[in-house]
Motif scaffolding. Structure first.
Motif, PDB file in Angstrom:
ATOM      1  N   LYS A  32     -26.174  56.614  71.639  1.00  0.00           N
ATOM      2  CA  LYS A  32     -26.332  57.865  70.879  1.00  0.00           C
ATOM      3  C   LYS A  32     -26.091  59.127  71.717  1.00  0.00           C
ATOM      4  O   LYS A  32     -26.973  59.969  71.896  1.00  0.00           O
ATOM      5  CB  LYS A  32     -27.724  57.933  70.209  1.00  0.00           C
ATOM      6  CG  LYS A  32     -28.082  56.726  69.359  1.00  0.00           C
ATOM      7  CD  LYS A  32     -27.134  56.539  68.190  1.00  0.00           C
ATOM      8  CE  LYS A  32     -27.379  55.233  67.453  1.00  0.00           C
ATOM      9  NZ  LYS A  32     -26.155  54.589  66.955  1.00  0.00           N
ATOM     10  N   VAL A  33     -24.884  59.206  72.253  1.00  0.00           N
ATOM     11  CA  VAL A  33     -24.429  60.452  72.895  1.00  0.00           C
ATOM     12  C   VAL A  33     -23.041  60.736  72.315  1.00  0.00           C
ATOM     13  O   VAL A  33     -22.479  59.894  71.604  1.00  0.00           O
ATOM     14  CB  VAL A  33     -24.335  60.328  74.443  1.00  0.00           C
ATOM     15  CG1 VAL A  33     -25.695  60.091  75.057  1.00  0.00           C
ATOM     16  CG2 VAL A  33     -23.345  59.238  74.860  1.00  0.00           C
ATOM     17  N   THR A  34     -22.462  61.907  72.611  1.00  0.00           N
ATOM     18  CA  THR A  34     -21.109  62.181  72.109  1.00  0.00           C
ATOM     19  C   THR A  34     -20.100  61.344  72.895  1.00  0.00           C
ATOM     20  O   THR A  34     -20.373  60.913  74.020  1.00  0.00           O
ATOM     21  CB  THR A  34     -20.730  63.666  72.273  1.00  0.00           C
ATOM     22  OG1 THR A  34     -20.664  63.964  73.677  1.00  0.00           O
ATOM     23  CG2 THR A  34     -21.753  64.583  71.600  1.00  0.00           C
ATOM     24  N   GLN A  35     -18.933  61.161  72.313  1.00  0.00           N
ATOM     25  CA  GLN A  35     -17.882  60.380  72.979  1.00  0.00           C
ATOM     26  C   GLN A  35     -17.492  61.038  74.297  1.00  0.00           C
ATOM     27  O   GLN A  35     -17.255  60.377  75.298  1.00  0.00           O
ATOM     28  CB  GLN A  35     -16.675  60.252  72.038  1.00  0.00           C
ATOM     29  CG  GLN A  35     -15.516  59.432  72.607  1.00  0.00           C
ATOM     30  CD  GLN A  35     -14.478  60.294  73.308  1.00  0.00           C
ATOM     31  OE1 GLN A  35     -14.306  61.470  72.965  1.00  0.00           O
ATOM     32  NE2 GLN A  35     -13.808  59.730  74.302  1.00  0.00           N
ATOM     33  N   ARG A  36     -17.444  62.377  74.294  1.00  0.00           N
ATOM     34  CA  ARG A  36     -17.083  63.125  75.495  1.00  0.00           C
ATOM     35  C   ARG A  36     -18.090  62.865  76.625  1.00  0.00           C
ATOM     36  O   ARG A  36     -17.717  62.657  77.784  1.00  0.00           O
ATOM     37  CB  ARG A  36     -17.054  64.611  75.135  1.00  0.00           C
ATOM     38  CG  ARG A  36     -16.523  65.517  76.200  1.00  0.00           C
ATOM     39  CD  ARG A  36     -16.525  66.950  75.664  1.00  0.00           C
ATOM     40  NE  ARG A  36     -16.517  67.917  76.752  1.00  0.00           N
ATOM     41  CZ  ARG A  36     -15.402  68.268  77.399  1.00  0.00           C
ATOM     42  NH1 ARG A  36     -14.250  67.731  77.086  1.00  0.00           N
ATOM     43  NH2 ARG A  36     -15.468  69.157  78.375  1.00  0.00           N
ATOM     44  N   THR A  37     -19.371  62.871  76.269  1.00  0.00           N
ATOM     45  CA  THR A  37     -20.417  62.584  77.254  1.00  0.00           C
ATOM     46  C   THR A  37     -20.273  61.161  77.785  1.00  0.00           C
ATOM     47  O   THR A  37     -20.338  60.922  78.992  1.00  0.00           O
ATOM     48  CB  THR A  37     -21.815  62.769  76.625  1.00  0.00           C
ATOM     49  OG1 THR A  37     -21.952  64.137  76.243  1.00  0.00           O
ATOM     50  CG2 THR A  37     -22.925  62.401  77.600  1.00  0.00           C
ATOM     51  N   ALA A  38     -20.051  60.227  76.861  1.00  0.00           N
ATOM     52  CA  ALA A  38     -19.909  58.820  77.257  1.00  0.00           C
ATOM     53  C   ALA A  38     -18.716  58.645  78.194  1.00  0.00           C
ATOM     54  O   ALA A  38     -18.787  57.915  79.182  1.00  0.00           O
ATOM     55  CB  ALA A  38     -19.741  57.943  76.021  1.00  0.00           C
ATOM     56  N   TRP A  39     -17.623  59.341  77.900  1.00  0.00           N
ATOM     57  CA  TRP A  39     -16.402  59.260  78.717  1.00  0.00           C
ATOM     58  C   TRP A  39     -16.698  59.715  80.142  1.00  0.00           C
ATOM     59  O   TRP A  39     -16.302  59.082  81.132  1.00  0.00           O
ATOM     60  CB  TRP A  39     -15.329  60.147  78.074  1.00  0.00           C
ATOM     61  CG  TRP A  39     -14.005  60.127  78.770  1.00  0.00           C
ATOM     62  CD1 TRP A  39     -12.973  59.274  78.535  1.00  0.00           C
ATOM     63  CD2 TRP A  39     -13.569  61.007  79.818  1.00  0.00           C
ATOM     64  NE1 TRP A  39     -11.922  59.566  79.382  1.00  0.00           N
ATOM     65  CE2 TRP A  39     -12.258  60.618  80.166  1.00  0.00           C
ATOM     66  CE3 TRP A  39     -14.162  62.080  80.491  1.00  0.00           C
ATOM     67  CZ2 TRP A  39     -11.521  61.266  81.160  1.00  0.00           C
ATOM     68  CZ3 TRP A  39     -13.426  62.714  81.485  1.00  0.00           C
ATOM     69  CH2 TRP A  39     -12.131  62.308  81.807  1.00  0.00           C
ATOM     70  N   PHE A  40     -17.419  60.808  80.257  1.00  0.00           N
ATOM     71  CA  PHE A  40     -17.761  61.327  81.571  1.00  0.00           C
ATOM     72  C   PHE A  40     -18.725  60.397  82.322  1.00  0.00           C
ATOM     73  O   PHE A  40     -18.575  60.162  83.524  1.00  0.00           O
ATOM     74  CB  PHE A  40     -18.355  62.726  81.428  1.00  0.00           C
ATOM     75  CG  PHE A  40     -18.611  63.395  82.744  1.00  0.00           C
ATOM     76  CD1 PHE A  40     -17.673  63.345  83.765  1.00  0.00           C
ATOM     77  CD2 PHE A  40     -19.790  64.083  82.966  1.00  0.00           C
ATOM     78  CE1 PHE A  40     -17.906  63.953  84.994  1.00  0.00           C
ATOM     79  CE2 PHE A  40     -20.043  64.697  84.189  1.00  0.00           C
ATOM     80  CZ  PHE A  40     -19.104  64.628  85.200  1.00  0.00           C
ATOM     81  N   MET A  41     -19.694  59.837  81.588  1.00  0.00           N
ATOM     82  CA  MET A  41     -20.631  58.882  82.213  1.00  0.00           C
ATOM     83  C   MET A  41     -19.874  57.679  82.767  1.00  0.00           C
ATOM     84  O   MET A  41     -20.108  57.242  83.901  1.00  0.00           O
ATOM     85  CB  MET A  41     -21.665  58.395  81.189  1.00  0.00           C
ATOM     86  CG  MET A  41     -22.669  59.451  80.763  1.00  0.00           C
ATOM     87  SD  MET A  41     -23.707  58.870  79.400  1.00  0.00           S
ATOM     88  CE  MET A  41     -24.833  57.767  80.284  1.00  0.00           C
ATOM     89  N   LEU A  42     -18.950  57.143  81.979  1.00  0.00           N
ATOM     90  CA  LEU A  42     -18.180  55.970  82.414  1.00  0.00           C
ATOM     91  C   LEU A  42     -17.372  56.287  83.667  1.00  0.00           C
ATOM     92  O   LEU A  42     -17.302  55.479  84.591  1.00  0.00           O
ATOM     93  CB  LEU A  42     -17.260  55.485  81.285  1.00  0.00           C
ATOM     94  CG  LEU A  42     -17.976  54.775  80.129  1.00  0.00           C
ATOM     95  CD1 LEU A  42     -17.017  54.556  78.954  1.00  0.00           C
ATOM     96  CD2 LEU A  42     -18.562  53.441  80.582  1.00  0.00           C
ATOM     97  N   HIS A  43     -16.787  57.490  83.726  1.00  0.00           N
ATOM     98  CA  HIS A  43     -16.013  57.849  84.918  1.00  0.00           C
ATOM     99  C   HIS A  43     -16.909  57.983  86.149  1.00  0.00           C
ATOM    100  O   HIS A  43     -16.511  57.617  87.255  1.00  0.00           O
ATOM    101  CB  HIS A  43     -15.226  59.133  84.694  1.00  0.00           C
ATOM    102  CG  HIS A  43     -13.830  58.862  84.211  1.00  0.00           C
ATOM    103  ND1 HIS A  43     -13.144  57.708  84.521  1.00  0.00           N
ATOM    104  CD2 HIS A  43     -12.990  59.577  83.437  1.00  0.00           C
ATOM    105  CE1 HIS A  43     -11.944  57.734  83.959  1.00  0.00           C
ATOM    106  NE2 HIS A  43     -11.832  58.857  83.292  1.00  0.00           N
TER     107      HIS A  43
END
Ligand SMILES: [Zn+2]
Length: 309
Positions: A108-119
């Motif tokens: 339950k976070v935004t896709q943009r946040t998730a993308w940054f977390m994964l990186h």
């Protein structure tokens, strides 16, 4: 702080249940970060008081307050630890990776946040080994599809000319047979100078190096026990092949196509780090692989600006 790691041999469900308690998460990360107990990042004092309501420490000597995230890739992140740990578990253990859309939905976070977390987690997964490979080493290169059609024309022509067919990126890999460990890198061309330089930087002189018949590998004989796989003549020497590296390429391509759909050339090296990490640590249990990622966040930081280049 005592930690009984109840998830240690279990799978995802067990891990998620374990990470659902924010104090347990905090203790777990603190133990990984400070094996001998928390210390003040400013003055290294161990005379601390724990602020239960804020889940932070206060140094009794210099009065600084700090969280467990200080000095790690989680620093400056407002995302709570339970979401971070769940995402680390997923990326450490999903064989074909996990997309930012799936992570966004799961925690339950935004896709943009998730993308940054994964990186950020991929950055932690990067292991730059300084030891040279020895024994028997497979060397090979492959093309990974870029998105040349969306680029500016001039840039596109440059990429297409420099990168081989259809603007694809070239990825070079080395696999040390005895340890089963792989190293990968994005290269600008398949030319001799570039590929042989990578080999010299990563492989000890005298090592047996197996490659295909690409002309760029000609001349390695002067420094290595170089043998060439001749695809036209099979069964010449059953041991001379680059099959294990080719298996890794298909894993990598499946992961990029199936999970990530497309990868910007600039970010490709981070997906390589991620896939190489899971491959190199494939003999560990899920919990051990997760712990390895967590241990590597200590001392590494990645700012948003750096990710975007
Ligand atoms: Zn202090």
């Amino acid at each position: 702080m005592k930690n009984d790691k109840p998830y240690s041999t279990k799978g995802l469900m067990e891990a998620i249940r374990y990470f659902s308690d924010s104090v347990v998460c905090l203790k777990h990360v603190a133990e990984s970060k400070w094996p001998t107990g928390p210390a003040c990042p400013q003055c290294t004092s161990k005379r601390l008081s724990f602020l239960t309501t804020r889940l932070m420490w206060k140094c009794l000597d210099c009065k600084k307050q700090f969280s467990v995230k200080v000095g790690t890739i989680l620093e400056d992140s407002a995302i709570p630890l339970d979401k971070w740990l769940t995402t680390m578990w997923l990326l450490a253990n999903c064989k074909n990776g996990i997309s930012s859309y799936e992570v966004a939905d799961a925690i339950k976070v935004t896709q943009r946040t998730a993308w940054f977390m994964l990186h950020r987690i991929r950055y932690a997964m990067h292991t730059g080994s300084v030891n040279k490979m020895t024994g028997t080493v497979e060397a090979d290169e492959t093309f990974i599809g870029g998105k040349a059609r969306n680029m500016h024309v001039g840039k596109r022509m440059e990429r297409i000319r420099g990168r081989g067919p259809m603007g694809k990126a070239v990825v070079f890999g080395l696999l040390e047979r005895e340890t089963g460990k792989i190293r990968t890198s994005v290269v600008t061309t398949r030319r001799k100078g570039e590929l042989q330089r990578r080999i010299r930087e990563n492989v000890a002189t005298g090592t047996a190096v197996y490659t295909d018949a690409l002309k760029s590998y000609d001349g390695l004989e002067s420094e290595y026990a170089h043998k060439v796989v001749d695809h036209a003549e099979q069964y010449v020497d059953g041991n001379v092949h680059t099959n294990r590296l080719e298996n890794f390429w298909s894993l990598l391509k499946r992961s990029i196509k199936g999970t990530y759909v497309s990868v910007e050339p600039f970010h490709l090296f981070r997906y390589l780090d991620e896939q190489a990490f899971r491959y190199n640590e494939r003999k560990l249990t899920s919990a051990e692989r997760f712990q390895k990622v967590l241990d590597s966040i200590v001392g590494k930081r990645l700012t948003y600006a750096l990710v975007l280049g």
